[in-house]
Design a protein around this motif. Structure first.
Motif, PDB file in Angstrom:
ATOM      1  N   LYS A  73      -3.340  -1.925  -8.157  1.00 19.07           N
ATOM      2  CA  LYS A  73      -4.157  -0.926  -7.469  1.00 19.07           C
ATOM      3  C   LYS A  73      -4.350  -1.301  -6.014  1.00 19.07           C
ATOM      4  O   LYS A  73      -4.142  -2.460  -5.611  1.00 19.07           O
ATOM      5  CB  LYS A  73      -5.511  -0.764  -8.151  1.00 19.07           C
ATOM      6  CG  LYS A  73      -6.401  -1.994  -8.154  1.00 19.07           C
ATOM      7  CD  LYS A  73      -7.718  -1.673  -8.859  1.00 19.07           C
ATOM      8  CE  LYS A  73      -8.651  -2.874  -8.891  1.00 19.07           C
ATOM      9  NZ  LYS A  73      -9.943  -2.544  -9.529  1.00 19.07           N
ATOM     10  N   SER A  74      -4.751  -0.342  -5.223  1.00 13.17           N
ATOM     11  CA  SER A  74      -4.940  -0.547  -3.794  1.00 13.17           C
ATOM     12  C   SER A  74      -5.980  -1.643  -3.550  1.00 13.17           C
ATOM     13  O   SER A  74      -6.997  -1.726  -4.248  1.00 13.17           O
ATOM     14  CB  SER A  74      -5.396   0.754  -3.142  1.00 13.17           C
ATOM     15  OG  SER A  74      -5.761   0.526  -1.791  1.00 13.17           O
TER      16      SER A  74
ATOM     17  N   LYS B 201       0.265   3.278  -5.258  1.00 12.65           N
ATOM     18  CA  LYS B 201      -0.264   4.451  -5.961  1.00 12.65           C
ATOM     19  C   LYS B 201       0.696   4.940  -7.048  1.00 12.65           C
ATOM     20  O   LYS B 201       0.349   5.819  -7.839  1.00 12.65           O
ATOM     21  CB  LYS B 201      -0.561   5.575  -4.966  1.00 12.65           C
ATOM     22  CG  LYS B 201      -1.626   5.222  -3.903  1.00 12.65           C
ATOM     23  CD  LYS B 201      -2.996   5.023  -4.502  1.00 12.65           C
ATOM     24  CE  LYS B 201      -4.026   4.564  -3.472  1.00 12.65           C
ATOM     25  NZ  LYS B 201      -4.386   5.567  -2.488  1.00 12.65           N
TER      26      LYS B 201
ATOM     27  N   TRP C   7       9.043   5.990  -4.732  1.00 13.52           N
ATOM     28  CA  TRP C   7       8.308   4.902  -4.086  1.00 13.52           C
ATOM     29  C   TRP C   7       9.196   4.005  -3.236  1.00 13.52           C
ATOM     30  O   TRP C   7       8.716   3.356  -2.302  1.00 13.52           O
ATOM     31  CB  TRP C   7       7.538   4.107  -5.140  1.00 13.52           C
ATOM     32  CG  TRP C   7       6.554   5.012  -5.820  1.00 13.52           C
ATOM     33  CD1 TRP C   7       6.613   5.513  -7.083  1.00 13.52           C
ATOM     34  CD2 TRP C   7       5.391   5.587  -5.208  1.00 13.52           C
ATOM     35  NE1 TRP C   7       5.548   6.367  -7.311  1.00 13.52           N
ATOM     36  CE2 TRP C   7       4.784   6.427  -6.183  1.00 13.52           C
ATOM     37  CE3 TRP C   7       4.802   5.490  -3.951  1.00 13.52           C
ATOM     38  CZ2 TRP C   7       3.620   7.153  -5.925  1.00 13.52           C
ATOM     39  CZ3 TRP C   7       3.639   6.205  -3.694  1.00 13.52           C
ATOM     40  CH2 TRP C   7       3.061   7.021  -4.675  1.00 13.52           C
TER      41      TRP C   7
ATOM     42  N   GLU D 282       0.810  -1.220   0.000  1.00 10.08           N
ATOM     43  CA  GLU D 282       0.000   0.000   0.000  1.00 10.08           C
ATOM     44  C   GLU D 282       0.846   1.273   0.000  1.00 10.08           C
ATOM     45  O   GLU D 282       0.398   2.311  -0.464  1.00 10.08           O
ATOM     46  CB  GLU D 282      -0.950  -0.004   1.197  1.00 10.08           C
ATOM     47  CG  GLU D 282      -2.115  -0.971   1.060  1.00 10.08           C
ATOM     48  CD  GLU D 282      -3.059  -0.634  -0.081  1.00 10.08           C
ATOM     49  OE1 GLU D 282      -3.236   0.579  -0.380  1.00 10.08           O
ATOM     50  OE2 GLU D 282      -3.620  -1.566  -0.693  1.00 10.08           O
TER      51      GLU D 282
ATOM     52  N   SER E 232      -9.898   3.614   2.822  1.00 11.22           N
ATOM     53  CA  SER E 232      -9.004   3.940   1.714  1.00 11.22           C
ATOM     54  C   SER E 232      -7.717   4.582   2.228  1.00 11.22           C
ATOM     55  O   SER E 232      -7.746   5.396   3.149  1.00 11.22           O
ATOM     56  CB  SER E 232      -9.690   4.906   0.744  1.00 11.22           C
ATOM     57  OG  SER E 232     -10.850   4.306   0.193  1.00 11.22           O
ATOM     58  N   THR E 233      -6.617   4.203   1.626  1.00 12.00           N
ATOM     59  CA  THR E 233      -5.353   4.855   1.939  1.00 12.00           C
ATOM     60  C   THR E 233      -5.274   6.160   1.137  1.00 12.00           C
ATOM     61  O   THR E 233      -5.828   6.255   0.048  1.00 12.00           O
ATOM     62  CB  THR E 233      -4.161   3.949   1.579  1.00 12.00           C
ATOM     63  OG1 THR E 233      -4.335   3.433   0.258  1.00 12.00           O
ATOM     64  CG2 THR E 233      -4.062   2.799   2.555  1.00 12.00           C
TER      65      THR E 233
ATOM     66  N   GLU F 298      -1.289  16.143  -4.911  1.00 15.31           N
ATOM     67  CA  GLU F 298      -1.182  16.417  -6.341  1.00 15.31           C
ATOM     68  C   GLU F 298       0.027  17.313  -6.624  1.00 15.31           C
ATOM     69  O   GLU F 298       0.241  18.322  -5.961  1.00 15.31           O
ATOM     70  CB  GLU F 298      -2.464  17.098  -6.838  1.00 15.31           C
ATOM     71  CG  GLU F 298      -2.524  17.216  -8.356  1.00 15.31           C
ATOM     72  CD  GLU F 298      -3.862  17.736  -8.839  1.00 15.31           C
ATOM     73  OE1 GLU F 298      -3.944  18.072 -10.029  1.00 15.31           O
ATOM     74  OE2 GLU F 298      -4.806  17.817  -8.030  1.00 15.31           O
TER      75      GLU F 298
ATOM     76  N   TYR G  73       4.617  10.093   3.357  1.00 12.64           N
ATOM     77  CA  TYR G  73       3.543   9.270   2.799  1.00 12.64           C
ATOM     78  C   TYR G  73       3.643   7.824   3.305  1.00 12.64           C
ATOM     79  O   TYR G  73       2.650   7.241   3.753  1.00 12.64           O
ATOM     80  CB  TYR G  73       3.608   9.296   1.269  1.00 12.64           C
ATOM     81  CG  TYR G  73       2.490   8.508   0.617  1.00 12.64           C
ATOM     82  CD1 TYR G  73       1.203   9.026   0.555  1.00 12.64           C
ATOM     83  CD2 TYR G  73       2.728   7.245   0.085  1.00 12.64           C
ATOM     84  CE1 TYR G  73       0.179   8.300  -0.028  1.00 12.64           C
ATOM     85  CE2 TYR G  73       1.711   6.517  -0.497  1.00 12.64           C
ATOM     86  CZ  TYR G  73       0.436   7.048  -0.555  1.00 12.64           C
ATOM     87  OH  TYR G  73      -0.580   6.319  -1.124  1.00 12.64           O
TER      88      TYR G  73
ATOM     89  N   ASP H  56      -4.112   9.335  -1.222  1.00 11.96           N
ATOM     90  CA  ASP H  56      -3.316   9.547  -2.427  1.00 11.96           C
ATOM     91  C   ASP H  56      -2.215  10.552  -2.103  1.00 11.96           C
ATOM     92  O   ASP H  56      -2.382  11.403  -1.218  1.00 11.96           O
ATOM     93  CB  ASP H  56      -4.179  10.103  -3.558  1.00 11.96           C
ATOM     94  CG  ASP H  56      -5.229   9.103  -4.023  1.00 11.96           C
ATOM     95  OD1 ASP H  56      -4.933   7.898  -4.015  1.00 11.96           O
ATOM     96  OD2 ASP H  56      -6.337   9.542  -4.392  1.00 11.96           O
TER      97      ASP H  56
END
Length: 458
Positions: free
Chosen positions: A91-92, A85, A114, A81, A102-103, A108, A168, A105
């Motif tokens: 996908k999650s 993203k 990562w 997880e 939901s984790t 933006e 994150y 995002d």
């Protein structure tokens, strides 16, 4: 004749046009072309964390296969997880995990790395689930975390990307840890053995062995089967049917016990090596689920999967083995089935001593068989079954002077062959019957299939 021919050709032309239109309607849209950048992100950071993880499991006090499996499930999930993203393929899976939510995002416009996100997430979740790790083990966690950040900065990853990615990964880990605290296994290391557990008494029921694998004569985690599973479908699986104790020599139960007895009094040197190899005593290793996690890393290293494929493998294996231990423990403490030594001593040979010491929990089903079948089924989903594997998990360990056996690397032609040997090793060890093994393998496969059925990809 010419008119008829022209008419026929006209009909064929019209039919061809309509057929082409139908073809357009039924055109299969191909899968999205993988992002070339995504395919080039190395799995190395995930592999380095898996190595430290096994050091943590092995080196921390009160190590048990139950608590270790739970933690590896959360470690794998956090790996996945904290990176997913960044993928256009994976996908999650949070919609498949009841109660997690939901984790988030990434912000933006923020530049993300990562590997840094994974690095931060692993440090956070491992410290959270192993607060009891010794200082030198905790230092290994911090050291790897610092090293990876330093390396990325040297590779010209911007400080802004490091900061955003680090935060994150930690946010993902904290969310998963808060969810983990509600699964009934939180801080399970504080009470591995339960002296207050009221188990049934009687000649055919299991009771803690006086001289077994553990020096503590009390049942291990008798309520572990009540824990929340990762796959909700695994929590609703029916408890498998148990063939109850029967001292009639013509019964299948008696024949199963006789098979264990006859095998244990005639073990070949290779069979002793197999039994010892898969023992995975938590006092001397990172336990059976740790062995499965190691095999996952070995395959990833060999295949050089990209980061996202690698984290999906760790997540599938971690959660599958965690759910396997929950379901097995539910079954064990439902039937409280005796171990072979109890039956054999009573009905066949009072002097019988099995090759491997008896563990501190009931027999049916086999935890080894179920967890390795779950791990193998998860691995097959990622890599396919046709993979030659050299398992060197214990290679280099000192000669076992008690059993006069050395630890030799095991080689397999397929992933499932490995699972079958692990399961059979418990019969060679004298602590499980064919029933325990075969039902365990079958249940483990079903458990992992429920994890594999999550919506992993777009």
């Amino acid at each position: 004749m010419k008119k008829s021919l022209i008419y026929l050709l006209g009909i064929l032309l019209i039919a061809t046009v309509y057929a082409c239109k139908e073809d357009v309607k039924e055109e299969i849209i191909p899968d999205p072309i993988p992002d070339p950048v995504e395919l080039t992100i190395s799995p190395e950071t995930a592999l380095r964390w898996s190595e430290v993880t096994l050091d943590v499991v092995k080196g921390s006090p009160n190590n048990s296969p139950t608590y270790a499996s739970r933690c590896l499930g959360y470690f794998g999930l956090t790996m996945y997880e904290s990176t997913v993203k960044g993928s256009i393929i994976f996908k999650s899976i949070t919609p498949d995990l009841t109660g997690l939510g939901s984790t988030p995002d990434p912000e933006e416009g923020e530049e993300m790395n990562w590997e840094i996100a994974l690095n931060a997430g692993q440090k956070e979740i491992i410290h959270a689930l192993y607060p009891h790790a010794p200082a030198e083990i905790s230092a290994k966690i911090d050291s790897l975390y610092d090293l990876i950040i330093a390396e990325k900065l040297k590779e010209s990853v911007s400080q802004a990307a490091v900061n955003a990615s680090d935060l994150y990964g930690k946010l993902i880990a904290r969310q998963i840890f808060e969810w983990a605290k509600l699964d009934k296994g939180h801080e399970g290391f504080l009470k591995t053995f339960d002296f207050d557990y009221d188990y049934p008494t009687g000649r055919t029921y299991w009771s803690p062995p006086v001289a077994g694998q553990s020096s503590i004569a009390a049942p291990m985690h008798p309520y572990w089967g009540e824990n929340r599973t990762f796959a909700s479908a695994n929590s609703t699986m029916e408890i498998p049917v148990f063939m109850e104790s029967d001292n009639d020599p013509d019964s299948q139960y008696y024949k199963d016990m006789m098979e264990v007895y006859e095998k244990n009094i005639s073990l070949t040197q290779e069979e002793k090596e197999i039994a010892l190899w898969w023992g995975d005593d938590p006092a001397a290793s990172s336990s059976p689920p740790g062995h499965s996690y190691y095999l996952t890393a070995s395959l990833i290293e060999e295949k050089q999967n990209n980061l996202f494929e690698a984290t999906s493998a760790f997540a599938k294996v971690g959660m599958s083995t965690a759910d396997a231990f929950i379901n097995v423990w539910k079954c064990k403490y439902f039937y409280h089935a005796e171990r072979p030594k109890n039956f054999i001593s009573r009905n066949i040979d009072g002097r019988f001593v099995q090759f491997w010491p008896e563990p501190p929990f009931p027999a049916f089903t086999s935890g080894h068989s179920s967890q390795i079948a779950a791990a193998a089924t998860a691995l097959i989903d990622v890599f396919g079954n046709e993979n030659k594997i050299s398992d060197d998990f214990h290679t280099g360990r000192p000669w076992d002077s008690i059993r006069k056996v050395e630890f030799k690397t095991r080689n397999f032609d397929t992933i499932w062959e490995l699972a079958e040997e692990c399961g059979y090793s418990r019969i060679l060890g004298g602590i499980h019957t064919p029933q325990d093994n075969l039902v365990g393998l079958d249940e483990g496969k079903k458990i992992a299939e429920n994890i594999n059925s999550f919506n992993w990809k777009y």
